[in-house]
Design an enzyme around this catalytic site. Structure first.
Site, PDB file in Angstrom:
ATOM      1  N   SER A  60       0.828  -1.203   0.000  1.00 21.46           N
ATOM      2  CA  SER A  60       0.000   0.000   0.000  1.00 21.46           C
ATOM      3  C   SER A  60       0.866   1.257   0.000  1.00 21.46           C
ATOM      4  CB  SER A  60      -0.909   0.023   1.226  1.00 21.46           C
ATOM      5  OG  SER A  60      -1.689  -1.148   1.294  1.00 21.46           O
TER       6      SER A  60
HETATM    7  N1  SAH Z   1      -1.254  -3.653   3.394  1.00 21.62           N
HETATM    8  C1  SAH Z   1      -0.674  -4.553   2.426  1.00 21.62           C
HETATM    9  C2  SAH Z   1      -1.507  -4.479   1.175  1.00 21.62           C
HETATM   10  C3  SAH Z   1      -1.386  -5.619   0.285  1.00 21.62           C
HETATM   11  S1  SAH Z   1      -2.507  -5.550  -1.096  1.00 21.62           S
HETATM   12  C4  SAH Z   1       0.755  -4.106   2.179  1.00 21.62           C
HETATM   13  O1  SAH Z   1       1.045  -2.942   2.472  1.00 21.62           O
HETATM   14  O2  SAH Z   1       1.565  -4.875   1.684  1.00 21.62           O
HETATM   15  C5  SAH Z   1      -3.937  -6.325  -0.416  1.00 21.62           C
HETATM   16  C6  SAH Z   1      -3.780  -7.757  -0.015  1.00 21.62           C
HETATM   17  O3  SAH Z   1      -5.090  -8.246   0.302  1.00 21.62           O
HETATM   18  C7  SAH Z   1      -3.240  -8.672  -1.108  1.00 21.62           C
HETATM   19  O4  SAH Z   1      -2.097  -9.325  -0.636  1.00 21.62           O
HETATM   20  C8  SAH Z   1      -4.380  -9.657  -1.349  1.00 21.62           C
HETATM   21  O5  SAH Z   1      -3.953 -10.963  -1.656  1.00 21.62           O
HETATM   22  C9  SAH Z   1      -5.130  -9.611  -0.035  1.00 21.62           C
HETATM   23  N2  SAH Z   1      -6.527 -10.044  -0.094  1.00 21.62           N
HETATM   24  C10 SAH Z   1      -7.459  -9.786  -1.043  1.00 21.62           C
HETATM   25  N3  SAH Z   1      -8.630 -10.375  -0.735  1.00 21.62           N
HETATM   26  C11 SAH Z   1      -8.429 -11.035   0.452  1.00 21.62           C
HETATM   27  C12 SAH Z   1      -9.244 -11.868   1.277  1.00 21.62           C
HETATM   28  N4  SAH Z   1     -10.518 -12.152   0.961  1.00 21.62           N
HETATM   29  N5  SAH Z   1      -8.703 -12.390   2.395  1.00 21.62           N
HETATM   30  C13 SAH Z   1      -7.411 -12.141   2.728  1.00 21.62           C
HETATM   31  N6  SAH Z   1      -6.584 -11.371   1.980  1.00 21.62           N
HETATM   32  C14 SAH Z   1      -7.085 -10.834   0.861  1.00 21.62           C
END
Ligand code: SAH
Length: 210
Positions: A60
């Site tokens: 993010s």
């Molecule tokens: N805050 C994280 C953001 C990663 S992007 C960072 O800074 O790295 C969002 C993440 O949400 C992705 O890794 C994706 O795989 C996950 N995601 C999407 N849908 C999801 C779900 N239903 N359950 C768990 N994780 C999920």
């Protein structure tokens, strides 16, 4: 590239963008974001942008992490917090020192495994991570007085509303092409919603991917 000066510049940028919580800004200034991306991208880690972390996902944007964290904490300290979408673990690392216990779920196995290794080696010991579909929350440890989602569902999953404690706060992006970051506060059976701003998150997807 990853010096304190570079990090301080990021913090100044977040201030200029309207982040006011000194607690959040302090944590961001000491969190090594370059260790949450591939080495090849480390030189861009303190830019205020999202960056790829593989598997079609992104770490993010610092502004977004700061805004969500500040909003979640705005009504006072939080004891049990649930995060959906661990991804790289960066948002997890920023929240960890600001809450008592943090539970975080990720649906993509390789991302989950890497986040476990990273957060353990960096000593984040109030964090529990699980490979699972956040559609169902993490009922064993709820209710939570804070819930934060880093992926956008079309509608807020019912399980997450159920697992929000009375008086609890949830910050979550909602929508498809057009997404809004919303704050939900629970008062008994009433869920008040406040729209914060337009955002762009990866989609909230069902099931676990191995
Ligand atoms: N805050 C994280 C953001 C990663 S992007 C960072 O800074 O790295 C969002 C993440 O949400 C992705 O890794 C994706 O795989 C996950 N995601 C999407 N849908 C999801 C779900 N239903 N359950 C768990 N994780 C999920």
């Amino acid at each position: 590239m990853t010096s304190q000066r570079t990090r301080n510049r990021l913090v100044q940028r977040l201030r200029d963008s309207g982040i006011t919580s000194e607690d959040v800004l302090n944590v961001i200034s000491v969190t090594p974001r370059h260790l949450f991306v591939d080495e090849a991208l480390a030189h861009r880690a303190y830019e205020d942008t999202a960056l790829p972390i593989g598997h079609g996902q992104t770490i993010s944007q610092p502004y977004t992490v700061a805004k969500m964290t500040e909003t979640l904490l705005a009504a006072g300290p939080l004891h049990r917090v649930l995060e959906i979408g661990t991804g790289s673990g960066y948002q997890t690392a920023v929240l960890s020192p600001l809450v008592k216990t943090l539970y975080s779920v990720e649906r993509i196995e390789p991302l989950h495994v890497r986040a476990v290794e990273r957060l353990e080696s960096l000593g984040y010991d109030n964090v529990r991570l699980s490979l699972s579909d956040g559609t169902w929350g993490w009922p064993q440890h709820g209710p939570y007085d804070g819930i934060l989602a880093a992926a956008a569902p079309e509608e807020v999953p019912a399980s997450l509303l159920e697992q929000l404690a009375d008086g609890g706060r949830m910050v979550i992006p909602v929508g498809g092409q057009e997404q809004k970051l919303i704050l939900i506060t629970r008062n008994g059976d009433h869920f008040a919603r406040k729209t914060l701003e337009s955002v762009r998150f990866v989609p909230f997807l069902p099931g676990v991917q191995r």
